[in-house]
Design a protein around this motif. Structure first.
Motif, PDB file in Angstrom:
ATOM      1  N   ASP A  14      10.638  12.287   4.514  1.00 15.48           N
ATOM      2  CA  ASP A  14       9.343  12.974   4.424  1.00 15.48           C
ATOM      3  C   ASP A  14       8.433  12.339   3.378  1.00 15.48           C
ATOM      4  OD1 ASP A  14      10.257  14.670   6.340  1.00 15.48           O
ATOM      5  OD2 ASP A  14      10.643  16.363   4.995  1.00 15.48           O
ATOM      6  N   ALA A  15       9.018  11.742   2.336  1.00 14.89           N
ATOM      7  CA  ALA A  15       8.192  11.119   1.289  1.00 14.89           C
ATOM      8  C   ALA A  15       7.439   9.911   1.841  1.00 14.89           C
ATOM      9  CB  ALA A  15       9.061  10.691   0.107  1.00 14.89           C
ATOM     10  N   GLY A  16       8.018   9.256   2.854  1.00  7.55           N
ATOM     11  CA  GLY A  16       7.378   8.077   3.420  1.00  7.55           C
ATOM     12  C   GLY A  16       6.364   8.382   4.496  1.00  7.55           C
ATOM     13  N   ASN A  17       6.213   9.664   4.831  1.00  4.16           N
ATOM     14  CA  ASN A  17       5.307  10.034   5.918  1.00  4.16           C
ATOM     15  C   ASN A  17       3.961  10.542   5.444  1.00  4.16           C
ATOM     16  OD1 ASN A  17       7.136   9.328   7.915  1.00  4.16           O
ATOM     17  ND2 ASN A  17       8.152  11.328   7.851  1.00  4.16           N
ATOM     18  N   VAL A  18       3.756  10.639   4.133  1.00  6.88           N
ATOM     19  CA  VAL A  18       2.449  11.121   3.658  1.00  6.88           C
ATOM     20  C   VAL A  18       1.446   9.963   3.643  1.00  6.88           C
ATOM     21  CG1 VAL A  18       3.444  12.983   2.288  1.00  6.88           C
ATOM     22  CG2 VAL A  18       2.964  10.777   1.199  1.00  6.88           C
ATOM     23  N   TYR A  19       0.174  10.330   3.647  1.00  3.34           N
ATOM     24  CA  TYR A  19      -0.897   9.343   3.776  1.00  3.34           C
ATOM     25  C   TYR A  19      -1.963   9.618   2.722  1.00  3.34           C
ATOM     26  CZ  TYR A  19      -4.517   6.583   6.188  1.00  3.34           C
ATOM     27  OH  TYR A  19      -5.487   5.668   6.506  1.00  3.34           O
ATOM     28  N   PHE A  20      -2.169   8.678   1.827  1.00  3.68           N
ATOM     29  CA  PHE A  20      -3.159   8.849   0.755  1.00  3.68           C
ATOM     30  C   PHE A  20      -4.592   8.764   1.272  1.00  3.68           C
ATOM     31  CE2 PHE A  20       0.317   8.646  -2.045  1.00  3.68           C
ATOM     32  CZ  PHE A  20      -0.059   8.685  -3.379  1.00  3.68           C
ATOM     33  N   GLY A  21      -4.770   8.219   2.464  1.00  4.88           N
ATOM     34  CA  GLY A  21      -6.115   8.118   3.041  1.00  4.88           C
ATOM     35  C   GLY A  21      -6.479   6.681   3.360  1.00  4.88           C
ATOM     36  N   PRO A  22      -7.528   6.493   4.187  1.00  5.37           N
ATOM     37  CA  PRO A  22      -7.925   5.145   4.597  1.00  5.37           C
ATOM     38  C   PRO A  22      -8.349   4.318   3.388  1.00  5.37           C
ATOM     39  CG  PRO A  22      -9.599   6.758   5.221  1.00  5.37           C
ATOM     40  CD  PRO A  22      -8.430   7.530   4.725  1.00  5.37           C
ATOM     41  N   ASN A  23      -7.985   3.061   3.389  1.00  8.68           N
ATOM     42  CA  ASN A  23      -8.353   2.110   2.328  1.00  8.68           C
ATOM     43  C   ASN A  23      -7.684   2.359   0.992  1.00  8.68           C
ATOM     44  OD1 ASN A  23     -10.144   0.934   4.211  1.00  8.68           O
ATOM     45  ND2 ASN A  23     -11.706   2.461   3.672  1.00  8.68           N
ATOM     46  N   HIS A  24      -6.826   3.372   0.903  1.00  6.76           N
ATOM     47  CA  HIS A  24      -6.123   3.575  -0.369  1.00  6.76           C
ATOM     48  C   HIS A  24      -4.946   2.598  -0.413  1.00  6.76           C
ATOM     49  CE1 HIS A  24      -4.128   5.303  -3.813  1.00  6.76           C
ATOM     50  NE2 HIS A  24      -5.180   6.084  -4.008  1.00  6.76           N
ATOM     51  N   PRO A  25      -4.782   1.876  -1.540  1.00  5.65           N
ATOM     52  CA  PRO A  25      -3.704   0.869  -1.583  1.00  5.65           C
ATOM     53  C   PRO A  25      -2.292   1.441  -1.580  1.00  5.65           C
ATOM     54  CG  PRO A  25      -4.916   0.939  -3.672  1.00  5.65           C
ATOM     55  CD  PRO A  25      -5.639   1.842  -2.730  1.00  5.65           C
ATOM     56  N   MET A  26      -2.118   2.683  -2.030  1.00  3.76           N
ATOM     57  CA  MET A  26      -0.765   3.260  -2.071  1.00  3.76           C
ATOM     58  C   MET A  26      -0.345   3.697  -0.670  1.00  3.76           C
ATOM     59  SD  MET A  26       1.987   4.110  -3.638  1.00  3.76           S
ATOM     60  CE  MET A  26       2.184   4.698  -5.322  1.00  3.76           C
ATOM     61  N   LYS A  27       0.718   3.079  -0.176  1.00  2.00           N
ATOM     62  CA  LYS A  27       1.211   3.371   1.179  1.00  2.00           C
ATOM     63  C   LYS A  27       2.665   3.848   1.100  1.00  2.00           C
ATOM     64  CE  LYS A  27      -2.468   1.216   3.027  1.00  2.00           C
ATOM     65  NZ  LYS A  27      -3.632   2.030   3.371  1.00  2.00           N
ATOM     66  N   PRO A  28       2.893   5.153   1.017  1.00  2.00           N
ATOM     67  CA  PRO A  28       4.271   5.634   0.944  1.00  2.00           C
ATOM     68  C   PRO A  28       5.139   5.198   2.133  1.00  2.00           C
ATOM     69  CG  PRO A  28       2.773   7.341   0.245  1.00  2.00           C
ATOM     70  CD  PRO A  28       1.926   6.232   0.813  1.00  2.00           C
ATOM     71  N   HIS A  29       4.499   4.757   3.205  1.00  2.00           N
ATOM     72  CA  HIS A  29       5.225   4.242   4.366  1.00  2.00           C
ATOM     73  C   HIS A  29       6.186   3.109   3.965  1.00  2.00           C
ATOM     74  CE1 HIS A  29       5.206   1.778   8.250  1.00  2.00           C
ATOM     75  NE2 HIS A  29       5.874   2.872   8.513  1.00  2.00           N
ATOM     76  N   ARG A  30       5.882   2.418   2.857  1.00  2.00           N
ATOM     77  CA  ARG A  30       6.770   1.342   2.369  1.00  2.00           C
ATOM     78  C   ARG A  30       8.179   1.875   2.089  1.00  2.00           C
ATOM     79  NH1 ARG A  30       5.256   0.969  -3.950  1.00  2.00           N
ATOM     80  NH2 ARG A  30       5.461   3.172  -4.300  1.00  2.00           N
ATOM     81  N   LEU A  31       8.300   3.188   1.811  1.00  2.00           N
ATOM     82  CA  LEU A  31       9.622   3.774   1.544  1.00  2.00           C
ATOM     83  C   LEU A  31      10.469   3.817   2.808  1.00  2.00           C
ATOM     84  CD1 LEU A  31       8.388   6.693  -0.738  1.00  2.00           C
ATOM     85  CD2 LEU A  31       9.491   4.565  -1.490  1.00  2.00           C
ATOM     86  N   CYS A  32       9.842   4.148   3.951  1.00  2.00           N
ATOM     87  CA  CYS A  32      10.563   4.135   5.239  1.00  2.00           C
ATOM     88  C   CYS A  32      10.967   2.706   5.575  1.00  2.00           C
ATOM     89  CB  CYS A  32       9.671   4.673   6.357  1.00  2.00           C
ATOM     90  SG  CYS A  32       9.129   6.360   6.105  1.00  2.00           S
ATOM     91  N   MET A  33      10.059   1.768   5.343  1.00  2.00           N
ATOM     92  CA  MET A  33      10.354   0.361   5.634  1.00  2.00           C
ATOM     93  C   MET A  33      11.533  -0.124   4.789  1.00  2.00           C
ATOM     94  SD  MET A  33       6.447  -1.030   5.820  1.00  2.00           S
ATOM     95  CE  MET A  33       6.888  -2.760   5.839  1.00  2.00           C
TER      96      MET A  33
END
Length: 430
Positions: A14-33
């Motif tokens: 679930d931590a990797g599925n949140v979205y900081f918003g368009p153009n924001h450099p922080m991408k929690p998706h990197r945790l799923c990867m």
């Protein structure tokens, strides 16, 4: 050295599925990867994998102010416009936006670091990994630099219940200012941060002259670096300073923040480190054989972040990984070459030998001012915050039990347990 390190690894998808918003450099998706790469190399078979508990507001308030925690819990994207004063007061906005499931995200990554600290305290593992943690900029009463809750401070406070001295090491490209500030006046935590330093570079702090105050004088160490530092100069400086720090301070436990924005090619970074150079620091710290809590941190070129933290998971497991990335759900992100290693960068190295020599001398000189490792009269250990067990008879039938509480009694099918690992996710009972 221990014969075989026992490693606990914390992960919640679930931590990797949140979205900081368009153009924001922080991408929690990197945790799923990262997690899928770890799985594709079969590293999960050599560790105990745990889903962290979601940290309770009362746990977060061990460091953060209660009104700040309460606001984070209450605010959401639809209501933020109603609270302009609080948004400004708590520094929420552009860098630290309010997004869906923001508070739950904080609870998960902070819960992972707290659980990691507790497992180490209870000697249930030798090394604990939480790649979702490492959000080192958050302050007591405000968000900063994409960080809302400072999981590192919370983890260190937990470790201080059992250890007289905690060593915190930070290799993120940004200064570990939130952690340093939290422990600036105490000798029970030594903070050591290697980072880019310059007036215009966030957060603007971390000069070699910042050394701590009062009881904490000489217990904050800053290694300010310039653009383009490479593997050779970085690892040489790192090993010299960390060896001396461990010898002088004699910590009982080490917390290592492995921000991957110090890698070459990072979207926000400016160093030339290869993954092998970055991982060499992890390998070196592991060799001390002390209990070790490892977290993530920054890192804004997400496929390189995933590569780096996977290699470092391998390092912690004494496992050499083949360069060809095995097939996995995110393989397209690593195409076309699908290799684990990345080339070093080509930014000019502005760190001259004489500059690095001067920094090294200043740091070693400050270390000489510490007479000996501080000793602490350890008190009775305060209890962990126990997550309440629910008694069927006492439950209010009108009160809905949230999904996460129900989940705690169920093993999720996306978790990877090998053999007869303890399937109880309630770390507090450990």
């Amino acid at each position: 050295m221990r014969s075989k390190d026992r490693i606990s690894y914390f992960y919640d998808g679930d931590a990797g599925n949140v979205y900081f918003g368009p153009n924001h450099p922080m991408k929690p998706h990197r945790l799923c990867m990262t997690h899928h790469l770890v799985l594709s190399y079969d590293l999960h078979k050599k560790m105990e994998i745990y889903r962290p508990h979601k940290a309770y507001p009362v746990e977060l308030a061990q460091f953060h102010s209660a009104d700040y925690v309460e606001f984070l819990q209450r605010i959401n994207p639809d209501t933020q416009h109603l609270f302009p004063e609080e948004m400004a007061k708590f520094k929420l906005g552009e860098d630290c936006p309010v997004f869906d499931d923001m508070f739950e995200f904080c609870q998960i990554y902070a819960g992972g670091t707290i659980d990691a600290a507790r497992r180490l305290n209870n000697q249930l593992c030798d090394i604990a990994i939480n790649w979702a943690g490492g959000l080192h900029h958050a302050k007591k009463c405000e968000a900063s630099g994409f960080c809302y809750i400072n999981d590192l401070v919370l983890g260190i406070l937990e470790l201080l219940k059992y250890h007289a001295r905690v060593l915190y090491i930070d290799i993120d490209v940004h200064h570990g200012d939130g952690v340093e500030e939290a422990f600036y006046f105490t000798d029970r935590v030594m903070t050591v941060s290697f980072h880019k330093y310059g007036n215009l570079f966030f957060p603007g702090s971390g000069d070699v002259k910042e050394i701590g105050e009062r009881e904490g004088k000489f217990y904050a160490i800053n290694i300010p670096l310039k653009d383009g530092i490479d593997d050779t100069s970085f690892t040489r400086l790192f090993k010299t300073i960390i060896s001396k720090v461990v010898e002088t301070y004699q910590p009982g436990v080490i917390v290592l923040q492995c921000g991957a924005d110090s890698l070459a090619g990072d979207r926000l970074g400016c160093f030339n480190l290869s993954i092998d150079g970055h991982a060499e620091c992890v390998r070196f710290v592991k060799k001390f054989g002390l209990p070790l809590l490892v977290t993530g941190g920054g890192g804004y070129t997400k496929e390189n972040v995933a590569r780096c933290w996977t290699v470092e998971t391998g390092v912690l497991l004494d496992t050499e990984l083949p360069n060809e990335i095995p097939d996995n759900e995110y393989i397209k992100y690593f195409a076309p070459e699908c290799s684990l290693r990345i080339p070093t960068g080509h930014i000019e190295n502005f760190n001259s030998k004489s500059y690095l020599g001067t920094i090294k001398m200043q740091v070693l000189e400050n270390l000489r001012c510490i007479q000996h490792a501080p000793s602490v009269q350890m008190q009775e250990v305060p209890p962990d915050f126990y997550i309440p067990d629910f008694d069927e008879d006492e439950k209010n039938p009108d009160e809905r039990i949230d999904q996460h509480t129900q989940d705690k009694h169920i093993q999720r099918d996306d978790e990877y347990y090998e053999g007869d690992n303890d399937n109880d996710h309630n770390m507090d009972d450990a």
